[in-house]
Scaffold this motif. Sequence first.
Motif, mmCIF file in Angstrom:
data_model
loop_
_atom_site.group_PDB
_atom_site.id
_atom_site.type_symbol
_atom_site.label_atom_id
_atom_site.label_comp_id
_atom_site.label_asym_id
_atom_site.label_seq_id
_atom_site.Cartn_x
_atom_site.Cartn_y
_atom_site.Cartn_z
ATOM 1 N N HIS A 1 -10.255 -42.919 -7.477
ATOM 2 C CA HIS A 1 -10.689 -43.996 -6.594
ATOM 3 C C HIS A 1 -11.858 -44.728 -7.231
ATOM 4 O O HIS A 1 -12.615 -44.143 -8.025
ATOM 5 C CB HIS A 1 -11.154 -43.436 -5.249
ATOM 6 N N SER B 1 -12.531 -39.686 -1.357
ATOM 7 C CA SER B 1 -12.688 -41.088 -0.957
ATOM 8 C C SER B 1 -13.063 -41.137 0.514
ATOM 9 O O SER B 1 -12.721 -40.227 1.282
ATOM 10 C CB SER B 1 -11.417 -41.886 -1.219
ATOM 11 N N SER C 1 -7.982 -47.909 -6.048
ATOM 12 C CA SER C 1 -7.587 -46.653 -6.683
ATOM 13 C C SER C 1 -6.532 -46.942 -7.731
ATOM 14 O O SER C 1 -5.973 -48.046 -7.788
ATOM 15 C CB SER C 1 -7.041 -45.661 -5.651
ATOM 16 N N GLU D 1 -2.759 -36.747 -0.221
ATOM 17 C CA GLU D 1 -4.058 -37.104 0.356
ATOM 18 C C GLU D 1 -4.276 -36.259 1.604
ATOM 19 O O GLU D 1 -3.420 -36.238 2.494
ATOM 20 C CB GLU D 1 -4.068 -38.590 0.720
ATOM 21 N N VAL E 1 -5.941 -44.327 1.353
ATOM 22 C CA VAL E 1 -5.309 -45.442 0.651
ATOM 23 C C VAL E 1 -4.227 -46.029 1.551
ATOM 24 O O VAL E 1 -3.738 -45.373 2.467
ATOM 25 C CB VAL E 1 -4.697 -44.994 -0.702
ATOM 26 N N GLN F 1 -15.367 -44.366 -4.630
ATOM 27 C CA GLN F 1 -14.963 -43.380 -3.601
ATOM 28 C C GLN F 1 -14.346 -44.091 -2.383
ATOM 29 O O GLN F 1 -14.595 -43.719 -1.230
ATOM 30 C CB GLN F 1 -16.178 -42.546 -3.138
ATOM 31 N N ASN F 2 -13.570 -45.105 -2.671
ATOM 32 C CA ASN F 2 -13.038 -45.913 -1.574
ATOM 33 C C ASN F 2 -11.526 -46.035 -1.675
ATOM 34 O O ASN F 2 -10.987 -46.277 -2.756
ATOM 35 C CB ASN F 2 -13.670 -47.310 -1.659
ATOM 36 N N GLY F 3 -10.845 -45.867 -0.546
ATOM 37 C CA GLY F 3 -9.394 -45.924 -0.550
ATOM 38 C C GLY F 3 -8.838 -47.301 -0.825
ATOM 39 O O GLY F 3 -7.641 -47.450 -1.084
#
Lengths: 577, 481
Positions: free
Chosen positions: B174, B457, B182, B147, B461, B177-179
Amino acid sequence: MTAYEKKVFWIFPLVIAGLSFLFFQLFYPYHLFLKEQIRLFLYTPDYFLSYFNKPAWLASYIGDFLTQFFYLRGGAAILSLIFVLEWLLGAMVLRNLLPSGKVFVWALLLVIADWILHCDTLHSVAVSIGFILTLALFLVYTIASNRWLALISGVVFALIGYWLAGSSFLIFPILVLALDLKKGKVRLPEWLLNGVIVFSIPLASRHHFLLTPIQAFIFPAFNVRSALLPGAFIVALSSVLFLEKIEIRYSRFTNILIPFTFISLLIAGIMTTANFNFEKILSLDGETYFGNTDRVIGLSKQYNLKNKQATYFTNIALARKGVLPEYLLDFYQPFSNGLIPPVTPEESWQSIFVSNEVFFLIGDMNMAQHSAMLGNTFSPYQRSSRMMRRLAEINLVNGDSAAATKYLRILSKTLFHREWADSQLKMIQSSESNNWLTSKRRLLPNSDILRKSNDYLSSLQFLVEQHSDNAVAVDYLLCYLLLNKDLKSFRENYDRYCLKINRPVPKVYAEALLAQLVTDGASQQEALSYSINPETVKWFAEYTRIFEQTSGDINALNKQFAKSYWFYYHFATIQKK
Amino acid sequence: MRAYLIGYLIAVVIFSCSGPENVKISQEFPPVYPDYIGVTIPQNISPLNFLLRNHPEKLIVTIKGKSDSITVKGEQKIEIPIGHWTNLLTSSLNDSLTVQVLIRLNGEWIQYKSFQWHVKSDKIDSYLSYRLIEPGYEVWNKLQIVERNVGNFDERVLVDNNLTKGSCMNCHIHGNQNGRLSMFHLRGEKGGTILNRDGKLRKINTRGKGMISNAVYGDFHPGGRYAVFSTNIIIPELHANRTDQLEVYDTASDLVVIDLDSDKAITKPFLSDTTAFETFPVFSADGKWIYFCSAPRVVLPDSIKSLKYNICRVGFEAAKGEIGTKVDTLWNAKKMGGSVCHLKASPDGKFLLYTVADYGTFPIWHREADLQMMNLQTGEVDKLKGVNGPNSDSYHSWSSNSRWFVFASKRDDGIYGKPYFCYIDASGKAHKPFVLPQRDPETYDNMLKSFNIPDLSDSPVAFDAADIEKVYMDQEAEQVK
């Protein structure tokens, strides 16, 4: 130094350097060549910075820097130098810890241990350098004149030692304890602090360095056998400590026994660790890589190895000289596995590493590139100077200058491959070519097929269909069929591709043709059209007579016909492991 | 002696401070690498450090904004100070930076034609994940999923297969588009699909009863409860000609939706029959549709060039967890003369981005593979001429504001994929893409791994390689029913 020490001191480094150089230079040089080939040392900042992703960065960087010199024929000198340094520093450390007159003798144990370890392909110079750094750091530590300075330097070294030198540094607390014992002042809390820091750092940092627990405790080594080196030091230390009185009392006896023991240990260690058979195979590989075809054939005859890999390189050499079908059965042939060895997950990384050679030879650039990629991927460090070179060559042949430039740019940042890389880059920039490239490019296929990566027969057939004048591919195809005892296909392909070639029928082809002509019930006129040497025909007749008379008794035929195709056809079998 | 030394030092200072003289003006752009000439960049991107391919002795780069400028010096490459760079971008929103390159080559000073960097106020999602793998793909040794913070050069290893017994790992994506949402597949003896929901990790064996394989390509429903996957039997083969290398095709592929709350598999017979291959499914932005690629079955590998995938869609009702029955074809492969894969719907619902190759389902090794973008409202297809390069362009993913997408391109050398960012403006026009900047611009030259499946993202994460090791070693896999 004592009088004894002054007397013998200069002998040691000379003997160590001399003997080790002779051993690795004369008996084990190809292991060193391979160690350079599976590495790629670049003179760039980001390459240097990449060493900080793992512990032992300093040991690894120096070790890999020195390993590149194994490219040279005298690369064994690097190891000799390392051994002398290990001995010297080891003796100095022992001297600091114990007042024995024989420290220079006992320090030889370190050289013996590392010598034995270096007989393993995967034992890297970084491990030796890590050990040297550990000894050096300890010697610096011993300079500390007072308690607080010793405590501070001990803690600092404990914190950075593993980061600099790797797993060898784990003996540091033991050295500190030994020093304290010598001084008669063991400060347990301080020693415990030192020990706890040193032993906990590998585990505490392993997630940062992305190592498993075992890897953390042996890095930069690949296996736990590397503990032999610090282990040898502990033995040396213990021996000096506990045998001192015996040495003094029975000095004449020990003066003979100790060297005798060391020599025996060295010989035993070399005999159990060094793989001289593998060294022979590496010599065939090495000389193939260097392009010394005649030497490969000479060595192969000399070794007479019953080994698939040895055969692989021999066949390549014979094919390069255009005499594969003449001398194929003068050498051990494990069916077609010696022509194109299978590349499967069960194979060793070293087999995969060399698998591209045959494809490059026969002109199958896609298979060569695939194999070279795998060779790089599965090599121990996933960065190989030899694979970079091969990938550059493949893309030069393919005319893919962008891809070739990628690999050549990388090689232009090395010490020993730079010159070749720069010359190729100049050639690309000026759109020049040379005879070698022209001849290789001429044999590139004009159309396409899809085949599985282990479908060698389809690959060979496709190559010769595209260019029937690709003599090497034709010979590989025909020999492939012969070694798999597919005489029918052999004759079909021989008729298609070889009848037009103006050369005497090679020995193995002639023998195979005779057998198949009989099977096919060919007429005399048909048989004559092949222009087989009449002597071969007579010989076939003799073989047939004895075979029929003895009902196929192998012993009756072995002496005269062992190298004939008929003998191979009737008696060669694959032995399953 | 001392006087001589002082005199020498003074001379050194004087001569090194003297500026360029007799500067020759060139009408050509400088030979910069990476190609950052005329690119459009977001305001939150890390510095576009570059090098010159003609190996100058000295390099002076001046970057001028509306109210600020930076001058950076080097020999063959520059490293732009990140703090000053950030300020420069912030002060040049929706404007252009002018980049002047001056070099000294063989003793001669040359000023190249200046070029522009167009700075957009639309930010790009701050994190990019990718798999680093040698370009062999069907085999692997050392793999990582990494990442990267695209605003600086910070990188973090999320998964390292050295800690998971050398297992393969792939297809990390993801949700929204969000950590916080996923997943990726971790193969091997103790593997499974690793689902991350708000930092809590679950391991799921996605091969349910009757399924031909574990889950392969997938996508999250925008609601986060469901995920759609393909299941594939994948066969790699080698070409013989010099331009193509590897071909990978499916001998079977189906679709399945998995309810991640109950581990229940949902499918329909027409999505798992043997008369067609269905793959690369994604949900629409509103979750009401599943877009997927579908091709009629052909004899393989003999008819590989006849294997052409359409873009289809089928309805999905999240409330009931049901797949619709009517399949529409949005892009007809026969009519359009190509084969589609890697569908990705923009988060705003306007576009569908995909890769088109001449045939087949694995465009990474197809040099002709290009991105195309369909306007889902009008059906119009943009062939993204200014975006595509020579060699394969594929494996794209959208930024959460639908203004940026990232894709993997082999335009440099045809072998190693690198992540490129492309801006889509409000009118739907795509701008010239640029490659992910590196602190040392020589990094790409020296890398022997491809950036595979780049995925954006807006947040990092919450797990790392140590967490994955623990899940791999200690956690039992839940079984999809």
